[in-house]
Design a protein around this motif. Structure first.
Motif, PDB file in Angstrom:
ATOM      1  N   GLN A 146      63.653 104.047 -98.714  1.00  0.00           N
ATOM      2  CA  GLN A 146      64.402 104.483 -97.537  1.00  0.00           C
ATOM      3  C   GLN A 146      65.817 103.909 -97.499  1.00  0.00           C
ATOM      4  O   GLN A 146      66.758 104.579 -97.057  1.00  0.00           O
ATOM      5  CB  GLN A 146      63.661 104.072 -96.261  1.00  0.00           C
ATOM      6  CG  GLN A 146      62.282 104.687 -96.106  1.00  0.00           C
ATOM      7  CD  GLN A 146      61.548 104.171 -94.884  1.00  0.00           C
ATOM      8  OE1 GLN A 146      62.009 103.261 -94.199  1.00  0.00           O
ATOM      9  NE2 GLN A 146      60.392 104.738 -94.605  1.00  0.00           N
ATOM     10  N   LYS A 147      65.978 102.658 -97.980  1.00  0.00           N
ATOM     11  CA  LYS A 147      67.252 101.961 -97.807  1.00  0.00           C
ATOM     12  C   LYS A 147      68.060 101.812 -99.088  1.00  0.00           C
ATOM     13  O   LYS A 147      69.225 101.413 -99.040  1.00  0.00           O
ATOM     14  CB  LYS A 147      67.003 100.575 -97.196  1.00  0.00           C
ATOM     15  CG  LYS A 147      66.365 100.618 -95.827  1.00  0.00           C
ATOM     16  CD  LYS A 147      65.997  99.237 -95.322  1.00  0.00           C
ATOM     17  CE  LYS A 147      67.190  98.374 -95.029  1.00  0.00           C
ATOM     18  NZ  LYS A 147      66.824  97.117 -94.339  1.00  0.00           N
ATOM     19  N   GLY A 148      67.455 102.091-100.228  1.00  0.00           N
ATOM     20  CA  GLY A 148      68.149 101.907-101.496  1.00  0.00           C
ATOM     21  C   GLY A 148      69.436 102.723-101.564  1.00  0.00           C
ATOM     22  O   GLY A 148      69.444 103.905-101.217  1.00  0.00           O
ATOM     23  N   GLY A 149      70.506 102.077-102.052  1.00  0.00           N
ATOM     24  CA  GLY A 149      71.792 102.745-102.076  1.00  0.00           C
ATOM     25  C   GLY A 149      72.187 103.306-103.423  1.00  0.00           C
ATOM     26  O   GLY A 149      73.276 103.868-103.555  1.00  0.00           O
TER      27      GLY A 149
ATOM     28  N   ASP B  73      68.271  93.432 -94.177  1.00  0.00           N
ATOM     29  CA  ASP B  73      69.440  93.768 -94.995  1.00  0.00           C
ATOM     30  C   ASP B  73      69.815  95.235 -94.857  1.00  0.00           C
ATOM     31  O   ASP B  73      68.986  96.075 -94.489  1.00  0.00           O
ATOM     32  CB  ASP B  73      69.151  93.495 -96.475  1.00  0.00           C
ATOM     33  CG  ASP B  73      69.284  92.027 -96.847  1.00  0.00           C
ATOM     34  OD1 ASP B  73      69.805  91.251 -96.028  1.00  0.00           O
ATOM     35  OD2 ASP B  73      68.861  91.670 -97.966  1.00  0.00           O
ATOM     36  N   SER B  74      71.044  95.533 -95.208  1.00  0.00           N
ATOM     37  CA  SER B  74      71.480  96.932 -95.258  1.00  0.00           C
ATOM     38  C   SER B  74      72.576  97.079 -96.308  1.00  0.00           C
ATOM     39  O   SER B  74      73.186  96.085 -96.734  1.00  0.00           O
ATOM     40  CB  SER B  74      71.995  97.394 -93.889  1.00  0.00           C
ATOM     41  OG  SER B  74      73.098  96.603 -93.475  1.00  0.00           O
TER      42      SER B  74
ATOM     43  N   PHE C 161      71.369  94.844 -99.252  1.00  0.00           N
ATOM     44  CA  PHE C 161      69.963  95.160 -99.503  1.00  0.00           C
ATOM     45  C   PHE C 161      69.719  95.342-100.997  1.00  0.00           C
ATOM     46  O   PHE C 161      68.788  94.754-101.558  1.00  0.00           O
ATOM     47  CB  PHE C 161      69.533  96.424 -98.769  1.00  0.00           C
ATOM     48  CG  PHE C 161      68.144  96.875 -99.166  1.00  0.00           C
ATOM     49  CD1 PHE C 161      67.029  96.316 -98.572  1.00  0.00           C
ATOM     50  CD2 PHE C 161      67.960  97.826-100.176  1.00  0.00           C
ATOM     51  CE1 PHE C 161      65.739  96.689 -98.963  1.00  0.00           C
ATOM     52  CE2 PHE C 161      66.684  98.207-100.573  1.00  0.00           C
ATOM     53  CZ  PHE C 161      65.572  97.639 -99.967  1.00  0.00           C
ATOM     54  N   ASP C 162      70.530  96.152-101.642  1.00  0.00           N
ATOM     55  CA  ASP C 162      70.333  96.424-103.069  1.00  0.00           C
ATOM     56  C   ASP C 162      70.382  95.135-103.885  1.00  0.00           C
ATOM     57  O   ASP C 162      69.561  94.917-104.781  1.00  0.00           O
ATOM     58  CB  ASP C 162      71.402  97.389-103.574  1.00  0.00           C
ATOM     59  CG  ASP C 162      71.215  98.807-103.064  1.00  0.00           C
ATOM     60  OD1 ASP C 162      70.217  99.060-102.355  1.00  0.00           O
ATOM     61  OD2 ASP C 162      72.064  99.663-103.372  1.00  0.00           O
ATOM     62  N   THR C 163      71.346  94.271-103.563  1.00  0.00           N
ATOM     63  CA  THR C 163      71.513  93.026-104.317  1.00  0.00           C
ATOM     64  C   THR C 163      70.338  92.081-104.101  1.00  0.00           C
ATOM     65  O   THR C 163      69.777  91.524-105.057  1.00  0.00           O
ATOM     66  CB  THR C 163      72.824  92.335-103.902  1.00  0.00           C
ATOM     67  OG1 THR C 163      73.928  93.205-104.178  1.00  0.00           O
ATOM     68  CG2 THR C 163      73.013  91.032-104.677  1.00  0.00           C
TER      69      THR C 163
END
Length: 249
Positions: free
Chosen positions: A66-69, A120-121, A125-127
């Motif tokens: 859902q949040k992966g960029g 995170d966002s 988040f990815d890191t």
């Protein structure tokens, strides 16, 4: 007689369910003789570790979807959900065969990882996703190799084979995100913080609590171990009067 047997089997599961911190009195001590080979404290703790890993990495994979960029983080998230659902199926299959009690909740430390990633966002988040998961998978990778090379229990050996393939895959997809800080990650992996055992140990399930099941995704590509094939058709918990159940020491 029945009550005494129940207490004996409970002793096999606890305090030996302390699977994430090194608290076994003697890791090589045989705690049960089973029809699939002797079961040591390390064997038992390993099964619990694999289960506990799935209890936090599976939901983190769902969060990542859902949040992966980036497409790389999305791919890694799919691998987490896919791989840990298959591992969990194997764990839940062999645990009752070996009289091992599995947790329904990950350890407080692991739940802390989930909370961090939930808050995170964006790029953060990815890191954090890539580095936390590369660190935790790297930490258990050596444990898998040790169990695989030393266990005399065929069910635990099969789980170790599956876990080895899954964890290597997950380490690889985290690295492919291009976000892993290897200096920091390897330091954290080899120099973990000194935390109390209570932070590193998943709590036992409440009495009568339904077992948590990590449902495979519709497009699952990972498959659980064929335990029935390994056990020679003995994949079910032995019934009274049938094949001998584990003998607790």
């Amino acid at each position: 007689m029945g009550g005494a047997m129940a207490l004996t089997l409970a002793a096999l599961a606890y305090p030996g369910m302390l699977g994430l911190s090194t608290v076994s009195s003697s890791p090589t001590r045989v705690i049960a003789n089973t029809q699939w080979g002797p079961l040591t404290e390390s064997d038992r703790d390993f099964v619990v570790k694999v289960r506990a890993a799935g209890l936090w990495e599976y939901p983190v994979g769902q969060i990542g979807l859902q949040k992966g960029g980036s497409k790389e983080v999305i791919t890694a998230s799919r691998h987490l959900v896919d791989g840990h659902s298959a591992l969990d199926t194997t764990c839940r299959k062999i645990a009752p065969m070996l009289n091992i009690t599995l947790p329904n909740i990950a350890s407080p430390q692991q739940e802390g990882f989930v909370s961090t990633l939930k808050s995170d966002s964006g790029k953060q988040f990815d890191t954090d996703f890539a580095n936390i998961l590369r660190m935790t998978h790297g930490a258990i990778f050596n444990t898998i190799a040790k169990i695989r090379s030393t266990t005399k229990n065929s069910l635990v050996r099969a789980l170790a084979d599956q876990a080895n393939d899954t964890v290597l895959d997950h380490m690889t997809v985290m690295e492919k995100t291009g976000l892993v800080d290897f200096d920091q990650t390897l330091f954290q992996q080899t120099t973990p913080p000194k935390l109390p055992d209570t932070d590193l140990t998943p709590p036992p399930p409440a009495a009568g609590q339904p077992e948590v099941v990590l449902t495979p995704p519709p497009t699952a590509t990972s498959t659980p171990v064929d335990i029935d094939g390994i056990a020679g058709g003995g994949g079910n918990v032995p019934a009274p009067g049938a094949s001998p159940a584990p003998t607790v020491r």
